[in-house]
Design a protein around this motif. Structure first.
Motif, PDB file in Angstrom:
ATOM      1  N   ILE A   2      39.880  33.361  33.436  1.00  0.00           N
ATOM      2  CA  ILE A   2      40.735  33.647  32.234  1.00  0.00           C
ATOM      3  C   ILE A   2      41.774  34.435  32.307  1.00  0.00           C
ATOM      4  CG2 ILE A   2      40.301  34.341  29.769  1.00  0.00           C
ATOM      5  CD1 ILE A   2      38.977  31.776  30.351  1.00  0.00           C
ATOM      6  N   LEU A   3      41.488  35.769  33.402  1.00  0.00           N
ATOM      7  CA  LEU A   3      42.923  36.263  33.359  1.00  0.00           C
ATOM      8  C   LEU A   3      44.166  35.761  33.749  1.00  0.00           C
ATOM      9  CD1 LEU A   3      41.165  39.727  34.663  1.00  0.00           C
ATOM     10  CD2 LEU A   3      42.005  39.254  32.464  1.00  0.00           C
ATOM     11  N   PRO A   4      43.911  34.912  34.884  1.00  0.00           N
ATOM     12  CA  PRO A   4      45.476  34.207  35.253  1.00  0.00           C
ATOM     13  C   PRO A   4      45.910  33.567  34.305  1.00  0.00           C
ATOM     14  CG  PRO A   4      43.618  33.897  36.949  1.00  0.00           C
ATOM     15  CD  PRO A   4      42.803  34.422  35.680  1.00  0.00           C
ATOM     16  N   VAL A   5      45.027  32.890  33.253  1.00  0.00           N
ATOM     17  CA  VAL A   5      45.592  31.956  32.125  1.00  0.00           C
ATOM     18  C   VAL A   5      46.257  32.911  31.140  1.00  0.00           C
ATOM     19  CG1 VAL A   5      45.229  30.334  30.261  1.00  0.00           C
ATOM     20  CG2 VAL A   5      43.936  30.235  32.558  1.00  0.00           C
ATOM     21  N   VAL A   6      45.590  34.057  30.902  1.00  0.00           N
ATOM     22  CA  VAL A   6      46.267  34.865  29.760  1.00  0.00           C
ATOM     23  C   VAL A   6      47.607  35.670  30.325  1.00  0.00           C
ATOM     24  CG1 VAL A   6      45.919  37.165  28.756  1.00  0.00           C
ATOM     25  CG2 VAL A   6      43.950  35.463  28.987  1.00  0.00           C
ATOM     26  N   ALA A   7      47.419  35.882  31.705  1.00  0.00           N
ATOM     27  CA  ALA A   7      48.852  36.630  32.488  1.00  0.00           C
ATOM     28  C   ALA A   7      49.938  35.600  32.595  1.00  0.00           C
ATOM     29  CB  ALA A   7      48.441  36.922  33.931  1.00  0.00           C
ATOM     30  N   ARG A  31      50.424  32.896  30.348  1.00  0.00           N
ATOM     31  CA  ARG A  31      51.118  32.854  29.104  1.00  0.00           C
ATOM     32  C   ARG A  31      51.666  33.915  28.753  1.00  0.00           C
ATOM     33  NH1 ARG A  31      46.256  29.561  25.576  1.00  0.00           N
ATOM     34  NH2 ARG A  31      46.121  27.568  26.933  1.00  0.00           N
ATOM     35  N   PHE A  32      51.415  34.798  29.002  1.00  0.00           N
ATOM     36  CA  PHE A  32      52.028  36.492  28.740  1.00  0.00           C
ATOM     37  C   PHE A  32      53.551  36.258  29.119  1.00  0.00           C
ATOM     38  CE2 PHE A  32      53.349  40.537  29.625  1.00  0.00           C
ATOM     39  CZ  PHE A  32      53.469  41.234  27.971  1.00  0.00           C
ATOM     40  N   ILE A  33      53.523  35.947  30.386  1.00  0.00           N
ATOM     41  CA  ILE A  33      54.678  36.109  31.297  1.00  0.00           C
ATOM     42  C   ILE A  33      55.631  34.981  30.757  1.00  0.00           C
ATOM     43  CG2 ILE A  33      55.834  35.787  33.570  1.00  0.00           C
ATOM     44  CD1 ILE A  33      53.308  37.152  34.674  1.00  0.00           C
TER      45      ILE A  33
END
Length: 406
Positions: A299-304, A306-308
């Motif tokens: 999940i963390l790569p997806v959230v990062a 999308r944030f960038i």
């Protein structure tokens, strides 16, 4: 080459041919709207048919995909409900491909470790309930209720409709990204549980690295990651969405604990070798630590990302959602309907001689008087005699101005 074409006195077949012409040479999605029987052919030929229920009968309504009472409702049909429906369908396709590709690719990686013997990495009942029970209702709730921007902001920013016309929400690039995301998630969901279960023992020193424990751990990690990805894709939460997501998760653990416990479903012992697996696995701290680690790596790569992406290249939807959180939409002033009385003839378009000469002669128009009417008469000024001082001053100024008026 024309943006707008007006066709007058055409037959129903010619209306349908006009729509076919646009479909053939513009390669566009067409919408036809009509209110009478003459519009049925046009409505059926178009991709989307809209009928208006009115004095012309119900033929157009019965042949259309959508119907409403007034033409002005077409704006809300396109800019609000049509855009919401398109976004929900694109989200459904993306999430459907993601959850099933991830589910299948985990089995593909397991084939290298089982000698391509067609042995399933999951428990048989989990394969049966995965699309039918565990992941059916959450995606259904998202497809029914999700909305990125509410209806007022959708009407206030009609440019939100443009990305749908350009197929930006789901295309070949979006499909490739979905496949790559599924490959990454499947690698994490298989190799992290496999590495953590390899040569692992329980707290009491007994063996825990068996096929049943690994299968239970892999399918539990898969469902948690899939549910979390659905939550990240959902912008508008309702009580129904919460009930579907949390209810599906509770249903998984309830079914797993019931079917994998000792003494339950004893008749399936020969075909269900997972009895006792839940008690043997889920009561160990390292199993829950593995689930948490797998969840973070998925999940963390997806959230990062999308944030960038929102910070560097925000879309029109991201900008409007940010304005919706930080600003208040101005309340439009109420419209006042003005009745226009016209003295012109309402007659138009006939095959026989009518009032054409009367219209062109302009004899029926009312002549305006060129004389200027006086501001106040003596009778009008007498009204102010019994009024306060400022009203009498207005009357006196009016009488003085009458003496100088032509």
């Amino acid at each position: 080459m024309c943006q707008t074409v007006i066709c007058c006195r055409v037959t129903p077949l010619q209306k349908a041919q006009v729509v076919q012409l646009v479909k053939k040479y513009k390669q566009a999605v067409t919408l036809a709207i009509g209110d009478g029987a003459n519009d049925v052919s046009m409505i059926k030929v178009a991709h989307i048919g809209v009928g208006i229920s009115g004095q012309e009968g119900m033929q157009a309504v019965l042949s259309s995909d959508f119907s409403f009472a007034q033409f002005r409702y077409l704006q809300r049909l396109l800019l609000v409900h049509g855009r919401w429906s398109y976004i929900r369908m694109c989200k459904f396709l993306g999430y459907f491909f993601y959850k099933n590709f991830t589910f299948t690719l985990v089995q593909f990686w397991y084939a290298f470790f089982c000698g391509f013997s067609a042995q399933t990495v999951y428990e048989d009942w989990f394969i049966t309930f995965y699309n039918m029970v565990y992941t059916a209702l959450p995606v259904l709730g998202m497809c029914l209720f999700d909305q990125d921007v509410n209806d007022r902001w959708s009407l206030y920013h009609p440019q939100l409709y443009a990305p749908g016309q350009k197929n930006q929400y789901f295309n070949k690039k979006a499909f490739v990204n979905c496949v790559m995301h599924s490959c990454y998630s499947s690698l994490i969901l298989f190799f992290i549980p496999w590495a953590s279960m390899h040569d692992t023992v329980r707290d009491d020193g007994k063996e825990i690295a068996d096929y049943q424990s690994f299968a239970l751990l892999a399918q539990t990690c898969l469902l948690i990651v899939v549910y979390t990805q659905l939550c990240l894709d959902t912008y508008y939460w309702t009580a129904v969405n919460h009930f579907f997501v949390w209810g599906s998760m509770v249903a998984y653990f309830s079914i797993t604990l019931t079917m994998c416990s000792n003494g339950m479903f004893y008749m399936f012992t020969s075909s269900f070798p997972f009895i006792g697996t839940t008690r043997n696995s889920l009561n160990q701290p390292n199993v829950w630590l593995t689930i948490f680690l797998t969840f973070l790596l998925c999940i963390l790569p997806v959230v990062a990302f999308r944030f960038i992406f929102i910070q560097l290249r925000p879309t029109i939807n991201d900008k409007v959602r940010y304005k919706m959180r930080t600003e208040e939409l101005p309340v439009p002033a109420p419209r006042r309907l003005r009745r226009r009385h016209s003295t012109r003839s309402g007659y138009a378009f006939s095959h026989s001689q009518g009032y054409g000469d009367l219209v062109t002669s302009r004899k029926f128009l009312m002549k305006r008087s060129t004389k200027r009417a006086p501001l106040f008469t003596q009778t009008d000024s007498s009204i102010f005699q019994n009024q306060p001082q400022h009203y009498r001053t207005i009357a006196e100024e009016a009488e003085e101005s009458q003496g100088h008026s032509p």
